[in-house]
Enzyme design. Structure first.
Site, mmCIF file in Angstrom:
data_model
loop_
_atom_site.group_PDB
_atom_site.id
_atom_site.type_symbol
_atom_site.label_atom_id
_atom_site.label_comp_id
_atom_site.label_asym_id
_atom_site.label_seq_id
_atom_site.Cartn_x
_atom_site.Cartn_y
_atom_site.Cartn_z
ATOM 1 N N ASP A 162 0.815 -1.209 0.000
ATOM 2 C CA ASP A 162 0.000 0.000 0.000
ATOM 3 C C ASP A 162 0.856 1.270 0.000
ATOM 4 O O ASP A 162 0.695 2.127 0.862
ATOM 5 C CB ASP A 162 -0.900 -0.063 1.249
ATOM 6 C CG ASP A 162 -1.831 1.124 1.386
ATOM 7 O OD1 ASP A 162 -2.341 1.606 0.360
ATOM 8 O OD2 ASP A 162 -2.034 1.578 2.532
ATOM 9 N N ASN A 414 6.708 -7.521 6.502
ATOM 10 C CA ASN A 414 5.474 -6.870 6.954
ATOM 11 C C ASN A 414 4.265 -7.620 6.414
ATOM 12 O O ASN A 414 4.109 -7.765 5.192
ATOM 13 C CB ASN A 414 5.402 -5.425 6.472
ATOM 14 C CG ASN A 414 4.127 -4.742 6.971
ATOM 15 O OD1 ASN A 414 3.980 -4.479 8.156
ATOM 16 N ND2 ASN A 414 3.185 -4.486 6.062
ATOM 17 N N GLU A 415 3.438 -8.085 7.330
ATOM 18 C CA GLU A 415 2.149 -8.689 7.021
ATOM 19 C C GLU A 415 2.193 -9.787 5.954
ATOM 20 O O GLU A 415 1.375 -9.791 5.025
ATOM 21 C CB GLU A 415 1.131 -7.613 6.617
ATOM 22 C CG GLU A 415 0.829 -6.652 7.742
ATOM 23 C CD GLU A 415 -0.440 -5.829 7.503
ATOM 24 O OE1 GLU A 415 -0.935 -5.820 6.368
ATOM 25 O OE2 GLU A 415 -0.924 -5.220 8.461
ATOM 26 N N ASN A 468 -0.131 -5.571 13.563
ATOM 27 C CA ASN A 468 -0.776 -4.399 12.946
ATOM 28 C C ASN A 468 -2.285 -4.589 13.089
ATOM 29 O O ASN A 468 -2.820 -5.587 12.592
ATOM 30 C CB ASN A 468 -0.431 -4.317 11.451
ATOM 31 C CG ASN A 468 1.068 -4.176 11.211
ATOM 32 O OD1 ASN A 468 1.830 -3.893 12.128
ATOM 33 N ND2 ASN A 468 1.494 -4.371 9.959
ATOM 34 N N TYR A 470 -6.425 -2.987 13.069
ATOM 35 C CA TYR A 470 -7.309 -1.930 12.554
ATOM 36 C C TYR A 470 -8.755 -2.112 13.021
ATOM 37 O O TYR A 470 -9.682 -1.874 12.250
ATOM 38 C CB TYR A 470 -7.203 -1.886 11.022
ATOM 39 C CG TYR A 470 -5.851 -1.345 10.581
ATOM 40 C CD1 TYR A 470 -5.649 0.028 10.479
ATOM 41 C CD2 TYR A 470 -4.787 -2.195 10.324
ATOM 42 C CE1 TYR A 470 -4.405 0.529 10.118
ATOM 43 C CE2 TYR A 470 -3.548 -1.697 9.963
ATOM 44 C CZ TYR A 470 -3.363 -0.332 9.856
ATOM 45 O OH TYR A 470 -2.143 0.186 9.505
ATOM 46 N N TYR A 474 -10.870 -1.143 9.431
ATOM 47 C CA TYR A 474 -11.244 -2.171 8.453
ATOM 48 C C TYR A 474 -12.285 -3.131 9.034
ATOM 49 O O TYR A 474 -12.990 -3.813 8.296
ATOM 50 C CB TYR A 474 -10.008 -2.942 7.971
ATOM 51 C CG TYR A 474 -9.050 -2.064 7.174
ATOM 52 C CD1 TYR A 474 -9.483 -1.415 6.022
ATOM 53 C CD2 TYR A 474 -7.743 -1.868 7.590
ATOM 54 C CE1 TYR A 474 -8.624 -0.602 5.297
ATOM 55 C CE2 TYR A 474 -6.879 -1.056 6.860
ATOM 56 C CZ TYR A 474 -7.325 -0.420 5.723
ATOM 57 O OH TYR A 474 -6.478 0.393 5.015
ATOM 58 N N GLU A 506 1.203 -1.216 14.090
ATOM 59 C CA GLU A 506 0.341 -0.330 13.279
ATOM 60 C C GLU A 506 -1.028 -0.266 13.920
ATOM 61 O O GLU A 506 -1.586 -1.305 14.297
ATOM 62 C CB GLU A 506 0.157 -0.868 11.854
ATOM 63 C CG GLU A 506 1.359 -0.713 10.959
ATOM 64 C CD GLU A 506 1.100 -1.166 9.513
ATOM 65 O OE1 GLU A 506 -0.069 -1.184 9.074
ATOM 66 O OE2 GLU A 506 2.085 -1.500 8.840
ATOM 67 N N TRP A 551 0.048 4.162 12.896
ATOM 68 C CA TRP A 551 0.156 4.158 11.434
ATOM 69 C C TRP A 551 -0.630 5.355 10.939
ATOM 70 O O TRP A 551 -1.820 5.404 11.169
ATOM 71 C CB TRP A 551 -0.409 2.862 10.845
ATOM 72 C CG TRP A 551 -0.116 2.748 9.383
ATOM 73 C CD1 TRP A 551 -0.981 2.940 8.340
ATOM 74 C CD2 TRP A 551 1.147 2.433 8.800
ATOM 75 N NE1 TRP A 551 -0.334 2.753 7.149
ATOM 76 C CE2 TRP A 551 0.969 2.445 7.393
ATOM 77 C CE3 TRP A 551 2.420 2.159 9.324
ATOM 78 C CZ2 TRP A 551 2.016 2.178 6.508
ATOM 79 C CZ3 TRP A 551 3.454 1.905 8.439
ATOM 80 C CH2 TRP A 551 3.238 1.910 7.057
ATOM 81 N N LYS A 570 -3.712 8.118 6.710
ATOM 82 C CA LYS A 570 -3.682 7.753 8.125
ATOM 83 C C LYS A 570 -2.632 8.530 8.906
ATOM 84 O O LYS A 570 -2.417 8.282 10.094
ATOM 85 C CB LYS A 570 -3.450 6.243 8.291
ATOM 86 C CG LYS A 570 -4.616 5.413 7.746
ATOM 87 C CD LYS A 570 -4.549 3.972 8.166
ATOM 88 C CE LYS A 570 -5.670 3.158 7.543
ATOM 89 N NZ LYS A 570 -5.554 2.997 6.080
HETATM 90 C C1 BDP Z 1 -1.414 -2.427 6.696
HETATM 91 C C2 BDP Z 1 -0.099 -2.307 5.962
HETATM 92 C C3 BDP Z 1 0.269 -0.874 5.600
HETATM 93 C C4 BDP Z 1 -0.955 -0.157 5.063
HETATM 94 C C5 BDP Z 1 -2.008 -0.141 6.160
HETATM 95 C C6 BDP Z 1 -3.279 0.610 5.734
HETATM 96 O O1 BDP Z 1 0.954 -2.890 6.708
HETATM 97 O O2 BDP Z 1 1.317 -0.863 4.660
HETATM 98 O O3 BDP Z 1 -0.669 1.121 4.599
HETATM 99 O O4 BDP Z 1 -2.370 -1.465 6.448
HETATM 100 O O5 BDP Z 1 -4.174 -0.035 5.199
HETATM 101 O O6 BDP Z 1 -2.048 -3.561 6.263
HETATM 102 O O7 BDP Z 1 -3.349 1.812 5.923
#
Ligand code: BDP
Length: 594
Positions: A162, A414-415, A468, A470, A474, A506, A551, A570
């Site tokens: 991303d 990462n992820e 990470n 959200y 999400y 994150e 993040w 973000k």
């Molecule tokens: C995570 C990723 C990061 C993205 C972030 C997002 O590690 O690179 O920018 O989500 O969705 O999955 O903002």
């Protein structure tokens, strides 16, 4: 590979500035030998910078393939008898370099340096032509991965991470001199025994032969505090001033390589911070003291220059991190310019250092509805060849950055998809290699939300849990109460199952500055504030949480997508580094200023 420096035996000349530049959409330059003369039909392009946003033309921004750079440089007349090296701090993602008509270097990996010995081609006093072809294609075997599609409208680059696929000469280019007998590398490992510091060192001769060396360690005032003879050994520093978060105290290790007659052949000065790092139970200890990470996942990203390194922006970013009370950051999602780590060393800022292995999760594009469902780990996708590139990326990262006291933790990806057995097979040798190369630092990777504690098969290999998350974005968008329950349950799960320190690497929400609401409306400034406040409440209730990296530090460019408004928003700061409302409340928390 030691960073270029001026010492009593070495000099360097920057090749930064305006270079001739030309895209090669048809891919004809290599066949036509564009390095053999002045680059045809070139325009001017700044180095360092990404080329994508410098020209207001979509075919430049979205170019896929080769791009050519060329400059002329006069080799200093005073360098006669010296070894002459051409060094690129980075060329994204791969490059080939010619000096006059000779191919001198090829390198893959867009965020680590490479160099070529050009002594035979670069007569002191003469002018030489330096031509570089940089290629930005991401493939199934590159790190990060991607694939190129041939369409009726031309070639299209697809990738699974991303942030925008910027390319070009992102960092400085140097012409350097070293003596003919030269120091090829120095490594240091530091320790603390009560009030005495130890500095284990090894000095390597560039030509691989055994060398004699003398090392002298000086404190920040230039006073000699220890010395030794021998290519390797341990220095002891009584009443040591340790390097610590917020106190970037550095000693200077001067290594002198002696020639066969016992004369000083080469000298190099390496900054050294004496500190220890240890994971004990659920604590992350620096110098034996529990450390709590407060800071950000960042990006190297800014208008116009893209990922081009810029000292003004770097210092501004560090000043803003200081303003807000951050003590650390993660080099999401690739190794940053060495200037950044050197600054962090000098200022006591703690770094989680990451490879460019991002987007190794082919489930995610399908989940987000912008790509077909694919299996991540197969010989046609992320397979043995990708892992070879990834291993090289781990080696290059550790080789480049192991002497930085600011770096306390390696992040090898990462992820990635991590809940399938193939993930464990893929990652086990990478963890092993990182530990073999550097037994002094913990190793981890950033876990993705879809592969929680009970499902993830890779976290077991890590020393620290990095996740990470959200919830509230999400998942449970606009419902912070549901998000709070889910987040707390998950953090407790990680703590109970893994019994390791947990760093939330994150958490964040897209936020448009100027959008204000009374209720919990995603994208508003108030929502970002309440979302972060909720996470912080939860972190304070779970002892194993030893780190909070929001993040992101600043808004950044991505490929165009309906879920992105001119990039990922973000950031706690906008792309031009203005604070959003939440920056002030985070500052109160991090500066303990409630
Ligand atoms: C995570 C990723 C990061 C993205 C972030 C997002 O590690 O690179 O920018 O989500 O969705 O999955 O903002």
């Amino acid at each position: 590979m030691l960073p270029p420096r001026d010492t009593s035996t070495r000099e360097r000349r920057s090749l930064n500035g305006l270079w001739a530049f030309r895209l090669d959409p048809e891919g004809t330059g290599r066949q036509a030998g564009w390095w053999r003369s002045r680059l045809p039909q070139a325009r001017e392009m700044p180095v360092p910078a990404s080329y994508n946003d410098v020209v207001p033309d979509i075919t430049v921004r979205d170019h896929v393939g080769d791009a050519w750079y060329q400059t002329m440089v006069r080799v200093p007349a005073g360098w006669s008898g010296q070894r002459i090296v051409l060094r690129f701090d980075a060329a994204t993602h791969r490059a080939a370099v010619w000096v006059n008509d000779a191919l001198v270097a090829e390198h893959e990996g867009g965020y680590t340096p490479f160099e070529a010995d050009i002594t035979a081609l670069a007569a002191p006093g003469a002018e030489v032509r330096v031509t570089v072809v940089v290629n930005n294609e991401l493939t199934w075997t590159s790190v990060p991965p991607g694939h190129v599609e041939e369409t009726a409208r031309g070639r299209r680059q697809h990738y699974f991470h991303d942030f925008f696929n910027y390319a070009g000469l992102h960092r400085s280019v140097w012409l350097c001199s070293t003596p003919a007998t030269w120091i090829g590398g120095i490594t240091v490992d530091t320790g603390l025994e009560g009030t005495t510091g130890t500095v284990g060192y090894a000095v390597r001769r560039g030509d691989g032969r055994d060398g004699c060396a003398r090392v002298v360690l000086r404190d920040a005032e230039g006073i000699e505090v220890a010395s030794a003879d021998g290519a390797q050994g341990v220095l002891r520093v009584p009443d040591v001033h340790p390097w610590a978060p917020g106190d970037g105290y550095l000693y200077a290790l001067e290594a002198r390589l002696l020639d066969d007659g016992g004369q000083v052949a080469d000298s190099y000065v390496l900054p050294v911070g004496v500190r220890t790092v240890e994971v004990r139970g659920t604590q992350f200890l620096i110098n034996g003291e529990p450390f709590h990470f407060k800071g950000f996942g960042k990006h190297e990203d800014a208008p116009v220059r893209g990922k081009g390194h810029d000292d003004a922006l770097m210092v501004h970013d560090f000043e803003l991190m200081e303003w807000i009370g951050a003590n650390s950051f993660r080099t999401a999602h690739y190794p940053y310019a060495e200037e950044v780590l050197e600054y962090a060393d000098r200022h006591g800022v703690v770094v989680i250092d990451e490879t460019a292995a991002v987007g190794m999760n082919l489930k995610l594009p399908a989940i987000a509805g912008h790509g077909p469902a694919r299996t991540t780990y197969t010989s046609e996708t992320i397979g043995p060849d990708t892992r070879r590139t990834h291993l090289r990326a781990v080696r290059e990262l550790i080789e480049r950055d192991r002497n930085h006291p600011s770096v306390v933790l390696w992040s090898i990806a990462n992820e990635p998809e991590s809940a399938v057995p193939a993930a464990r097979d893929y990652f086990a040798p990478l963890f092993e290699e990182a530990r073999r190369l550097d037994p002094t630092r913990p190793v981890g990777f950033a876990n993705v939300m879809h592969d929680p504690a009970r499902a993830c098969l890779v976290s077991e290999l890590a020393d620290v849990v990095m996740i990470n998350r959200y919830y509230g974005w999400y998942v449970h968008a606009g419902d912070l109460a549901a998000a709070e329950t889910a987040l707390e349950a998950e953090l407790n799960d990680w703590a109970d199952l893994h019994r390791k320190p947990v760093i939330v690497t994150e958490y964040g929400v897209d936020t448009l500055p100027g959008l204000h609401t009374v209720l919990d409306v995603p994208w508003s400034e108030e929502y970002q504030e309440r979302f972060l406040a909720m996470y912080h409440r939860v972190f304070d209730r779970v002892d194993a949480v030893v780190g909070e990296h929001i993040w992101n530090f600043a808004d950044f460019a991505t490929r165009p997508e309906t879920g992105r408004v001119d990039g990922n928003r973000k950031g706690l700061f906008t792309r031009d580094r203005r604070p959003k409302s939440a920056a002030f409340s985070v500052r109160r928390r991090w500066r303990n200023d409630v």
